[in-house]
Design a protein around this motif. Structure first.
Motif, PDB file in Angstrom:
ATOM      1  N   GLY A  11       3.665   9.307  -4.451  1.00 16.24           N
ATOM      2  CA  GLY A  11       2.975   8.022  -4.594  1.00 16.24           C
ATOM      3  C   GLY A  11       1.618   7.974  -3.912  1.00 16.24           C
ATOM      4  O   GLY A  11       0.775   7.134  -4.237  1.00 16.24           O
ATOM      5  N   HIS A  12       1.416   8.877  -2.955  1.00 14.44           N
ATOM      6  CA  HIS A  12       0.132   8.877  -2.242  1.00 14.44           C
ATOM      7  C   HIS A  12      -0.676  10.140  -2.530  1.00 14.44           C
ATOM      8  O   HIS A  12      -1.564  10.516  -1.775  1.00 14.44           O
ATOM      9  CB  HIS A  12       0.349   8.603  -0.748  1.00 14.44           C
ATOM     10  N   ASN A  13      -0.379  10.744  -3.694  1.00 16.19           N
ATOM     11  CA  ASN A  13      -1.309  11.708  -4.294  1.00 16.19           C
ATOM     12  C   ASN A  13      -2.261  10.909  -5.176  1.00 16.19           C
ATOM     13  O   ASN A  13      -1.907   9.829  -5.651  1.00 16.19           O
ATOM     14  CB  ASN A  13      -0.563  12.701  -5.193  1.00 16.19           C
ATOM     15  N   ARG A  43      -8.390   0.818  -3.029  1.00 15.88           N
ATOM     16  CA  ARG A  43      -8.040   1.234  -1.674  1.00 15.88           C
ATOM     17  C   ARG A  43      -6.525   1.070  -1.494  1.00 15.88           C
ATOM     18  O   ARG A  43      -5.956   0.066  -1.912  1.00 15.88           O
ATOM     19  CB  ARG A  43      -8.771   0.319  -0.691  1.00 15.88           C
ATOM     20  N   CYS A  44      -5.888   2.049  -0.875  1.00 11.06           N
ATOM     21  CA  CYS A  44      -4.438   1.999  -0.645  1.00 11.06           C
ATOM     22  C   CYS A  44      -4.167   1.702   0.830  1.00 11.06           C
ATOM     23  O   CYS A  44      -4.996   2.015   1.691  1.00 11.06           O
ATOM     24  CB  CYS A  44      -3.832   3.342  -1.033  1.00 11.06           C
ATOM     25  N   TYR A  45      -2.982   1.146   1.134  1.00 10.54           N
ATOM     26  CA  TYR A  45      -2.669   0.843   2.541  1.00 10.54           C
ATOM     27  C   TYR A  45      -2.628   2.097   3.402  1.00 10.54           C
ATOM     28  O   TYR A  45      -2.762   2.039   4.616  1.00 10.54           O
ATOM     29  CB  TYR A  45      -1.356   0.057   2.669  1.00 10.54           C
ATOM     30  N   CYS A  46      -2.466   3.280   2.755  1.00 12.25           N
ATOM     31  CA  CYS A  46      -2.387   4.529   3.532  1.00 12.25           C
ATOM     32  C   CYS A  46      -3.763   4.978   3.997  1.00 12.25           C
ATOM     33  O   CYS A  46      -3.880   5.953   4.741  1.00 12.25           O
ATOM     34  CB  CYS A  46      -1.722   5.624   2.708  1.00 12.25           C
ATOM     35  N   GLY A  47      -4.827   4.288   3.527  1.00 12.19           N
ATOM     36  CA  GLY A  47      -6.169   4.626   3.998  1.00 12.19           C
ATOM     37  C   GLY A  47      -6.992   5.375   2.971  1.00 12.19           C
ATOM     38  O   GLY A  47      -8.201   5.509   3.121  1.00 12.19           O
ATOM     39  N   GLY A  69      -7.281   5.334  -4.710  1.00  7.83           N
ATOM     40  CA  GLY A  69      -6.837   5.840  -6.006  1.00  7.83           C
ATOM     41  C   GLY A  69      -5.468   6.494  -5.992  1.00  7.83           C
ATOM     42  O   GLY A  69      -5.140   7.272  -6.896  1.00  7.83           O
ATOM     43  N   CYS A  70      -4.629   6.169  -4.984  1.00  7.39           N
ATOM     44  CA  CYS A  70      -3.274   6.731  -4.929  1.00  7.39           C
ATOM     45  C   CYS A  70      -2.472   6.323  -6.169  1.00  7.39           C
ATOM     46  O   CYS A  70      -2.662   5.240  -6.731  1.00  7.39           O
ATOM     47  CB  CYS A  70      -2.529   6.219  -3.706  1.00  7.39           C
ATOM     48  N   ILE A  71      -1.557   7.189  -6.572  1.00  8.35           N
ATOM     49  CA  ILE A  71      -0.672   6.902  -7.712  1.00  8.35           C
ATOM     50  C   ILE A  71       0.003   5.540  -7.533  1.00  8.35           C
ATOM     51  O   ILE A  71       0.133   4.774  -8.483  1.00  8.35           O
ATOM     52  CB  ILE A  71       0.350   8.052  -7.866  1.00  8.35           C
TER      53      ILE A  71
HETATM   54 ZN   LIG Z   1      -1.867   5.749  -0.552  1.00  9.77          ZN
END
Ligand SMILES: [Zn+2]
Length: 301
Positions: A156-158, A172-176, A179-181
């Protein structure tokens, strides 16, 4: 007998499976809104009540969000953030007086479906959670693959593969990262994108239902969604070459992807397009797959 517990953000569910995989008891409580210690106490109480109903001491397996860091032994990557940094395994083993097996919830889904579910008999299984978040787990010959960082299967975070020009750079994703999946395939994203393109407010599963009923805007949205899912899964297929991919989470109730995505991934998988035998399957046990997989973390005897 085996107890499985599914520790979720809103509920904690537990069941007892007998030697044949038959369910003997099931209980569900709301996840305490208070502290981490309250959550531990709720799990301990649930195990005690299930054991009373089973009438014997049981093995205990727990499915939880995130992972246990192999380096620190503490929970990490959990979207229920109060678990992060906590020694959940050690606390439960002390309180329950026995060894407890814990696994990521997507791994539990994959274990359940590979054991006696939709992918029974398949050697390599990829279990996918499509819901508020997007996760995944790999099971090989019935056993979850954990890995050096305990993140095996966390696709999911690729980044979304083969991005089109209008898909760069992505949200932007919460992981920083960007464009994360997960930012493309989560339920909230499908709902938001449909709203932005059409002005209509439908939940993700309702968009899928409308597409099947002949709604042109919904069908267009679902084609985009299925193409992104096909691109994202094609990379998983190229790396672990699973015999089956089983969907779980709220979006696994959409029926359209099971037919459409395997057609679309022919363009992306590194194989002769008409000879791809990986199957995309709905979960046999639906929402109960995670809790069954937690019980399956221990052998039947
Ligand atoms: Zn992410």
């Amino acid at each position: 007998m085996r107890i499985g517990i599914d520790l979720g953000g809103t509920k904690i569910e537990g069941l007892v499976l007998d030697r044949d995989g038959k369910e003997r008891a099931r209980l569900r409580v709301a996840t305490p809104a208070g502290t981490y210690e309250d959550t531990v106490a709720a799990i301990v109480d649930l195990v005690a009540e299930l054991e009373t109903r089973a009438g014997v001491r049981c093995s205990v397996g727990i499915g939880h969000p995130g992972a246990i860091s192999p380096v620190t032994g503490l929970i990490k990557n959990a979207n229920s953030t109060r678990l992060n940094g906590q020694p959940l395994r050690a606390d439960l083993e002390r309180r329950l007086g026995r060894e407890v097996r814990l696994q990521n919830d997507a791994n539990c889904l994959a274990v359940s479906e590979a054991s006696d579910g939709a992918a029974a008999g398949c050697s390599i299984v990829f279990g996918v959670i499509l819901g508020t978040g997007v996760g995944g787990g790999v099971v090989i010959d019935g056993k979850p693959l954990t890995g050096a960082q305990a993140i095996a299967g966390e696709w999911g975070h690729n980044p979304l593969p083969h991005p089109r020009d209008d898909e760069r750079p992505g949200l932007r994703c919460y992981c920083g990262r960007t464009g994360c999946i997960e930012t493309w395939l989560s339920g909230p994203r499908l709902q938001d994108e449909f709203h932005r393109r059409t002005g209509r407010t439908l939940r993700a599963t309702e968009v899928a239902e409308a597409a099947l009923a002949g709604d042109a805007q919904a069908a267009e949205q679902m084609e985009i969604y299925c193409d992104r899912l096909a691109r994202a899964l094609s990379v998983v297929i190229n790396i672990i070459d699973p015999h089956a991919i089983v969907l779980g989470g709220g979006l696994s109730r959409m029926s359209l992807p099971y037919d459409r995505v395997p057609e679309l991934w022919k363009k992306y998988v590194f194989s002769e397009p008409d000879l791809i035998v990986t199957r995309l399957l709905p979960p046999r046990f639906g929402d109960s797959s995670g809790v069954r997989g937690a019980a399956w973390l221990w052998p039947a005897d």
